[in-house]
Design a protein around this motif. Structure first.
Motif, PDB file in Angstrom:
ATOM      1  N   SER A  28       0.838  -1.209   0.000  1.00 25.32           N
ATOM      2  CA  SER A  28       0.000   0.000   0.000  1.00 25.32           C
ATOM      3  C   SER A  28       0.871   1.257   0.000  1.00 25.32           C
ATOM      4  O   SER A  28       0.555   2.230  -0.702  1.00 25.32           O
ATOM      5  CB  SER A  28      -0.911   0.025   1.229  1.00 25.32           C
ATOM      6  N   LEU A  29       1.943   1.237   0.777  1.00 20.68           N
ATOM      7  CA  LEU A  29       2.812   2.427   0.853  1.00 20.68           C
ATOM      8  C   LEU A  29       3.559   2.632  -0.464  1.00 20.68           C
ATOM      9  O   LEU A  29       3.750   3.758  -0.927  1.00 20.68           O
ATOM     10  CB  LEU A  29       3.807   2.292   2.017  1.00 20.68           C
ATOM     11  N   ASP A  30       3.975   1.527  -1.074  1.00 20.97           N
ATOM     12  CA  ASP A  30       4.666   1.588  -2.368  1.00 20.97           C
ATOM     13  C   ASP A  30       3.729   2.189  -3.422  1.00 20.97           C
ATOM     14  O   ASP A  30       4.115   3.059  -4.191  1.00 20.97           O
ATOM     15  CB  ASP A  30       5.105   0.166  -2.758  1.00 20.97           C
ATOM     16  N   LYS A  31       2.486   1.708  -3.402  1.00 26.24           N
ATOM     17  CA  LYS A  31       1.494   2.206  -4.366  1.00 26.24           C
ATOM     18  C   LYS A  31       1.258   3.707  -4.175  1.00 26.24           C
ATOM     19  O   LYS A  31       0.996   4.435  -5.129  1.00 26.24           O
ATOM     20  CB  LYS A  31       0.170   1.462  -4.171  1.00 26.24           C
ATOM     21  N   ALA A  32       1.374   4.157  -2.914  1.00 29.35           N
ATOM     22  CA  ALA A  32       1.145   5.579  -2.609  1.00 29.35           C
ATOM     23  C   ALA A  32       2.382   6.432  -2.932  1.00 29.35           C
ATOM     24  O   ALA A  32       2.394   7.635  -2.699  1.00 29.35           O
ATOM     25  CB  ALA A  32       0.750   5.738  -1.145  1.00 29.35           C
ATOM     26  N   GLY A  33       3.431   5.781  -3.437  1.00 34.41           N
ATOM     27  CA  GLY A  33       4.610   6.529  -3.881  1.00 34.41           C
ATOM     28  C   GLY A  33       5.660   6.783  -2.813  1.00 34.41           C
ATOM     29  O   GLY A  33       6.577   7.584  -3.012  1.00 34.41           O
ATOM     30  N   ALA A  34       5.531   6.100  -1.656  1.00 30.07           N
ATOM     31  CA  ALA A  34       6.494   6.327  -0.571  1.00 30.07           C
ATOM     32  C   ALA A  34       7.815   5.623  -0.847  1.00 30.07           C
ATOM     33  O   ALA A  34       7.875   4.637  -1.595  1.00 30.07           O
ATOM     34  CB  ALA A  34       5.915   5.806   0.743  1.00 30.07           C
ATOM     35  N   ARG A  35       8.861   6.135  -0.199  1.00 30.54           N
ATOM     36  CA  ARG A  35      10.147   5.433  -0.180  1.00 30.54           C
ATOM     37  C   ARG A  35      10.140   4.533   1.040  1.00 30.54           C
ATOM     38  O   ARG A  35       9.757   4.961   2.136  1.00 30.54           O
ATOM     39  CB  ARG A  35      11.264   6.462  -0.067  1.00 30.54           C
ATOM     40  N   LEU A  36      10.595   3.286   0.880  1.00 32.05           N
ATOM     41  CA  LEU A  36      10.523   2.327   1.981  1.00 32.05           C
ATOM     42  C   LEU A  36      11.883   1.796   2.383  1.00 32.05           C
ATOM     43  O   LEU A  36      12.781   1.619   1.554  1.00 32.05           O
ATOM     44  CB  LEU A  36       9.621   1.146   1.587  1.00 32.05           C
ATOM     45  N   ILE A  37      11.988   1.526   3.687  1.00 31.79           N
ATOM     46  CA  ILE A  37      13.163   0.866   4.252  1.00 31.79           C
ATOM     47  C   ILE A  37      12.612  -0.370   4.949  1.00 31.79           C
ATOM     48  O   ILE A  37      11.566  -0.307   5.593  1.00 31.79           O
ATOM     49  CB  ILE A  37      13.843   1.797   5.275  1.00 31.79           C
ATOM     50  N   PHE A  38      13.295  -1.497   4.804  1.00 29.58           N
ATOM     51  CA  PHE A  38      12.805  -2.736   5.419  1.00 29.58           C
ATOM     52  C   PHE A  38      13.787  -3.231   6.468  1.00 29.58           C
ATOM     53  O   PHE A  38      15.004  -3.148   6.283  1.00 29.58           O
ATOM     54  CB  PHE A  38      12.625  -3.812   4.349  1.00 29.58           C
ATOM     55  N   THR A  39      13.254  -3.744   7.578  1.00 29.50           N
ATOM     56  CA  THR A  39      14.115  -4.479   8.509  1.00 29.50           C
ATOM     57  C   THR A  39      13.539  -5.887   8.672  1.00 29.50           C
ATOM     58  O   THR A  39      12.328  -6.081   8.619  1.00 29.50           O
ATOM     59  CB  THR A  39      14.230  -3.811   9.898  1.00 29.50           C
ATOM     60  N   TYR A  40      14.436  -6.843   8.818  1.00 29.22           N
ATOM     61  CA  TYR A  40      14.025  -8.237   8.971  1.00 29.22           C
ATOM     62  C   TYR A  40      14.671  -8.823  10.222  1.00 29.22           C
ATOM     63  O   TYR A  40      15.663  -8.293  10.751  1.00 29.22           O
ATOM     64  CB  TYR A  40      14.385  -9.059   7.729  1.00 29.22           C
ATOM     65  N   ALA A  41      14.091  -9.963  10.670  1.00 29.57           N
ATOM     66  CA  ALA A  41      14.427 -10.471  11.999  1.00 29.57           C
ATOM     67  C   ALA A  41      15.711 -11.288  12.056  1.00 29.57           C
ATOM     68  O   ALA A  41      16.425 -11.270  13.044  1.00 29.57           O
ATOM     69  CB  ALA A  41      13.269 -11.321  12.505  1.00 29.57           C
ATOM     70  N   GLY A  42      16.018 -12.039  11.044  1.00 29.65           N
ATOM     71  CA  GLY A  42      17.223 -12.866  11.094  1.00 29.65           C
ATOM     72  C   GLY A  42      17.588 -13.266   9.685  1.00 29.65           C
ATOM     73  O   GLY A  42      16.800 -13.058   8.763  1.00 29.65           O
TER      74      GLY A  42
END
Ligand code: N5H
Length: 256
Positions: A28-42
């Motif tokens: 949804s955020l990507d579709k809204a044109g936002a820049r994203l940063i991801f964090t993952y658990a392991g």
């Protein structure tokens, strides 16, 4: 059907695979044109997160490990994010864990260790993340956490996680009261049950979903897209007057 989050940057924490609610939020955020940063658990989730992120429309390059049980690790993660992007406009906390053996059977048999583990990963993590995200959060920043109705009412087998979600929902309110002076809003989305990796191994999950289809006002189950779009709204200026709230995205099941 989308709002614009162009020019905004959000951290999405807790994508495990394509069924993750965190992934619904990311789309949804990507579709809204936002820049994203991801964090993952392991390490086990790194590849699946990288492969998924490559399928998004935007070019989201920053994908980092973040161990929420380790203060220094959380501090380092947000320091890196700050150095790379300067400022963030919000973050989605989609993180929870409890031992499988404590998600069924008698609640009175919950171990001290299992209780504290669930609280640590599923609830306290929001506070430590808020602490280290605060210095890089924009004035209109917005934090969104995920919860479930089992944190308000007793639901069969939710057990130790219900107590952790109650604690998470109250943390949302105390954080909202604290961070409001910096213009930062803190809210939770209480999602209806969705078949995610976390739900794997839940016995009679099908009958839980069937009950919602039969009884919820909208007579259908919740999708990750519905949660994602509500998160996009909460991140946007359209929700500028909302903080300390838990919004149910559950086809109305919670009113019954
Ligand atoms: C009333 C219910 C059914 C009882 C189920 C409870 C589920 C609790 C969620 C926690 C987060 C599940 C969990 O920690 C599972 C782990 O013990 C094992 N799984 C893993 O380690 C996987 C690989 C990783 C990715 O999972 C995590 N969490 O790291 C609730 C359901 C109707 C709705 C539901 C499933 C709610 C919820 O909170 O997720």
């Amino acid at each position: 059907m989308s709002i614009s989050l162009e020019g905004k940057t959000y951290v999405v924490m807790g994508v495990a695979n394509k069924r993750s609610i965190a992934w619904g939020i990311a789309r949804s955020l990507d579709k809204a044109g936002a820049r994203l940063i991801f964090t993952y658990a392991g390490e086990r989730f790194e590849k699946s997160v990288r492969d998924l992120v490559a399928t998004l429309e935007g070019n989201h390059e920053l994908i980092l490990p973040c161990d929420v049980t380790d203060d220094e690790n959380v501090a380092a993660c947000f320091e890196t994010i700050g150095k790379e992007v300067g400022e963030i406009h919000g973050l989605a906390h989609c993180i929870a864990f409890a031992k499988t053996e404590e998600l069924s059977g008698d609640f009175s048999e919950t171990s001290r260790e299992g209780f504290l583990l669930a609280q640590n990963i599923s609830s306290y993590s929001l506070t430590i993340i808020a602490k280290y995200a605060k210095p890089i959060m924009a004035e209109s920043g917005s934090i969104v956490a995920l919860t479930y109705i089992g944190g308000e009412r007793v639901m069969p087998n939710y057990n130790v996680m219900g107590v952790a979600k109650a604690s998470l929902e109250m943390s949302v309110r105390y954080l909202a009261a604290d961070l409001g002076k910096h213009g930062i809003r803190v809210n939770a989305i209480s999602s209806g049950p969705i078949r995610t990796l976390s739900a794997k191994g839940v016995s009679d999950f099908n009958s839980i979903l069937r009950e919602i289809e039969e009884k919820a006002p909208l007579r259908r189950n919740t999708t990750p897209e519905e949660v994602g779009d509500t998160a996009a709204f909460l991140f946007s200026d359209m929700a500028r007057g909302i903080t300390g709230e838990t919004i149910h995205v559950d086809s109305g099941y919670h009113i019954l």
